[in-house]
Scaffold this active site. Sequence first.
Site, PDB file in Angstrom:
ATOM      1  N   GLU A  96      -3.009  -9.163   3.707  1.00  0.00           N
ATOM      2  CA  GLU A  96      -2.224  -7.933   3.613  1.00  0.00           C
ATOM      3  C   GLU A  96      -2.889  -6.815   2.818  1.00  0.00           C
ATOM      4  O   GLU A  96      -2.292  -6.268   1.880  1.00  0.00           O
ATOM      5  CB  GLU A  96      -0.835  -8.258   3.031  1.00  0.00           C
ATOM      6  CG  GLU A  96      -0.112  -9.318   3.850  1.00  0.00           C
ATOM      7  CD  GLU A  96       1.332  -9.575   3.443  1.00  0.00           C
ATOM      8  OE1 GLU A  96       1.677  -9.284   2.292  1.00  0.00           O
ATOM      9  OE2 GLU A  96       2.107 -10.051   4.295  1.00  0.00           O
ATOM     10  N   GLU A 125       2.371 -13.884  10.435  1.00  0.00           N
ATOM     11  CA  GLU A 125       3.382 -14.170   9.408  1.00  0.00           C
ATOM     12  C   GLU A 125       4.655 -13.485   9.858  1.00  0.00           C
ATOM     13  O   GLU A 125       4.618 -12.333  10.287  1.00  0.00           O
ATOM     14  CB  GLU A 125       3.032 -13.566   8.045  1.00  0.00           C
ATOM     15  CG  GLU A 125       2.022 -14.267   7.210  1.00  0.00           C
ATOM     16  CD  GLU A 125       2.007 -13.719   5.769  1.00  0.00           C
ATOM     17  OE1 GLU A 125       3.051 -13.224   5.295  1.00  0.00           O
ATOM     18  OE2 GLU A 125       0.957 -13.786   5.148  1.00  0.00           O
TER      19      GLU A 125
HETATM   20  C1  LIG Z   1      -0.125  -4.979  -2.238  1.00  0.00           C
HETATM   21  O1  LIG Z   1       0.204  -4.844  -3.421  1.00  0.00           O
HETATM   22  C2  LIG Z   1       1.058  -3.694  -3.665  1.00  0.00           C
HETATM   23  C3  LIG Z   1       1.654  -3.969  -4.885  1.00  0.00           C
HETATM   24  O2  LIG Z   1       2.675  -4.759  -4.820  1.00  0.00           O
HETATM   25  C4  LIG Z   1       2.236  -3.462  -3.132  1.00  0.00           C
HETATM   26  O3  LIG Z   1       2.750  -2.142  -3.329  1.00  0.00           O
HETATM   27  C5  LIG Z   1       1.952  -3.727  -1.849  1.00  0.00           C
HETATM   28  O4  LIG Z   1       3.223  -3.860  -1.367  1.00  0.00           O
HETATM   29  C6  LIG Z   1       1.178  -5.025  -1.825  1.00  0.00           C
HETATM   30  N1  LIG Z   1       0.882  -5.274  -0.554  1.00  0.00           N
HETATM   31  C7  LIG Z   1       1.593  -5.967   0.090  1.00  0.00           C
HETATM   32  C8  LIG Z   1       1.128  -6.490   1.287  1.00  0.00           C
HETATM   33  O5  LIG Z   1       2.643  -6.176  -0.188  1.00  0.00           O
END
Ligand SMILES: *[C@@H]1O[C@H](CO)[C@@H](O)[C@H](O)[C@H]1NC(C)=O
Length: 448
Positions: free
Chosen positions: A259, A379
Site C-alpha cells: 500500500e 486484499e
Molecule cells: C500509509 O500510511 C499513512 C499513514 O497512516 C496513512 O495516511 C496512509 O493511510 C497509510 N497508507 C495506507 C495504505 O494506509
Amino acid sequence: MIRSTLLVLALSLASVRAQSPVFGQCGGENWPGPFTCVAGSVVSPGLLRPPPPVTSTVSSTTSTVKSTTSTVTSATSTASVPVSTAFVKTSGMKFTLNGAPYTLVGSNAYWLPLMGSSTGYSSADLNTAFNDIVGSGATTVRTWGFNEVTTTSGGVPYLHLWSGSTATVNTAATGLGSLDNVIAAAKAHGIRLIVTLTNNWSDYGGMDVYTAQILGSGQFHDLFYTNPTVIAAFKTYVQTVVTRYANEPTIMAWELANEPRCAGSNTVASPTCNTTTITTWASNISAFIKSIDKNHLVAIGDEGFFNEPGSHNFDFVYQGTLGIDFAANMQISTLDFGTFHMYPESWGENADVEAWGVQWITDHATVMASANKPAIMEEFGITDSNRSTTYASWYSTVVSTGLTGDLIWQAGSTLSGGPTPNDGYMIFPTDPVYQLIKSHAAALKARG
Ligand SMILES: *[C@@H]1O[C@H](CO)[C@@H](O)[C@H](O)[C@H]1NC(C)=O
Ligand SMILES: *[C@@H]1O[C@H](CO)[C@@H](O)[C@H](O)[C@H]1NC(C)=O
Ligand SMILES: *[C@@H]1O[C@H](CO)[C@@H](O)[C@H](O)[C@H]1NC(C)=O
Ligand SMILES: *[C@@H]1O[C@H](CO)[C@@H](O)[C@H](O)[C@H]1NC(C)=O
C-alpha cells in the site's frame, strides 16, 4: 491492511496472548514508542540456505551497492538450489503455469513468517496453517517479506536490523530462516506465495524506518521514493531477499511494498509528491528486480487508486491525491500484473458498501482489459457480521467481470499457542466465509 483501529484490537488481544508480542512491542500506526518489534539475539544458521550477512553502509551509496552485489552473487552461485522452470507466468490477462491456466485465488496471511517464536512458527504450526489455507481451495497466499527493527528483543523473527544508518539483513534462523520455513511449507502444500518487500504503514517497520534511520526522524514519507541513499538501502535489502530465492518457483511474485502512498503512518507527504512520484519509483525498483531475477513476476502491492480528478463525485479514491495512478502503473513494462485493495468501510464508502465494491471491482477490470495484463483484488474485507452476503456479491462480480483473481484479507488458524491474532477480518475454518471462499475458488477455477 492493518489500520489504527485494528491495531487497538490487536493490542488488546496481544495482551492476553503470548505468541504475538509484536503488536505489544511496536504498536502500529499511532504507537508513540520506538520500533522495537524484534526477536532474540541468538544467531543460528537459516534452515534452508543462509548466505553470508549483507551489511549496507548507506552513507556511501555507490560502493555499498557494488559490494552488496558481489556478496550476493557469490552466495547465489555456490548455493545448491533446486532449479525449476515451473514459475507462474502471464499470458494476456491470465496467469499460467507450465502453459496451463493458473487460477489465482486465496488469502493473505502476513503473520506466517513473523510470529510464533524468535525463529517463527514450528513446522507443525505451519502445517496446520497451510492445511487450513489449502482447505479453502486457495492456490495462492500473500505474506510479508520484511520486518524493519532497531533492536532485537521482541521474541519474533526480524529481517532487517538497523543501527544508525547501517542496516543488516538477518539471514539467520531468526530472520530469513523463518521465511525459508514458510516457503518450504507452502511448497509441501502446493501453494504459491506473493511476497511483499516493505510497508507503507509503520507495522513491522516499513518505509519510515528507512527514512528515519538514514535522514533523521520527522522526514516527509515520500523521501522513501526519491532520496538516492534511501533508494540504495532499499535496493540492497531487495537484492538480498530476491537473489536468495531467485530460483524458487514456490514464490509466484515479488511486490515492492504494501500500500505505497505519498503519506506514511506517522509522517506526512511533501508538497511535491504526486502519482508521478510513486509511478517513477515503481518503474525503477521493478526494473531493478527484473535485472537480478528473470524468473519471478513483479507487482506493486498498492491499493489501486485512480487518478481521475473530478470523477465519481470527487470520491477521494479516484482523485489521484494519495499518490497512486492505477491505469498509469498498469503501463509499466516491468510490472507483470496490477493490484488493488478494497476496504469500503474504512475508506468511508458506507452508503452502499456492496454496490460501491461492485463498481470498484468493475472499474479495475475495465483497466485490466485495456492494458491486457492481469489484475487482482489482492486484499479486501469488511467487519460487518453479515459479511457473507456482501462477499458473495463481490466474488460473483470477480467471476463475471473476468478479473484475473483475488485474495481475501485474511486467513486465520488455531495453532499450538491459540488462534492467530484476529484483526477483525480473519477467516478461521469455522467461519461461514471459509466455505464461501471454497465455492468461489471452485467457480474461478471452472471459469478459467
Ligand atoms: C500509509 O500510511 C499513512 C499513514 O497512516 C496513512 O495516511 C496512509 O493511510 C497509510 N497508507 C495506507 C495504505 O494506509
Ligand atoms: C507531478 O509533479 C511534477 C512536478 O513536480 C510534474 O512534472 C508531474 O507532471 C506531476 N504529475 C502529475 C500526474 O500530475
Ligand atoms: C533508478 O534510479 C537510479 C538513480 O535514482 C538510476 O541510476 C537508475 O538508472 C534507475 N534505474 C532504472 C531501471 O530506471
Ligand atoms: C445481510 O445482508 C443482506 C444484504 O444486505 C440483507 O438482506 C440481510 O437482511 C442481512 N442479514 C442480516 C442478518 O443482517
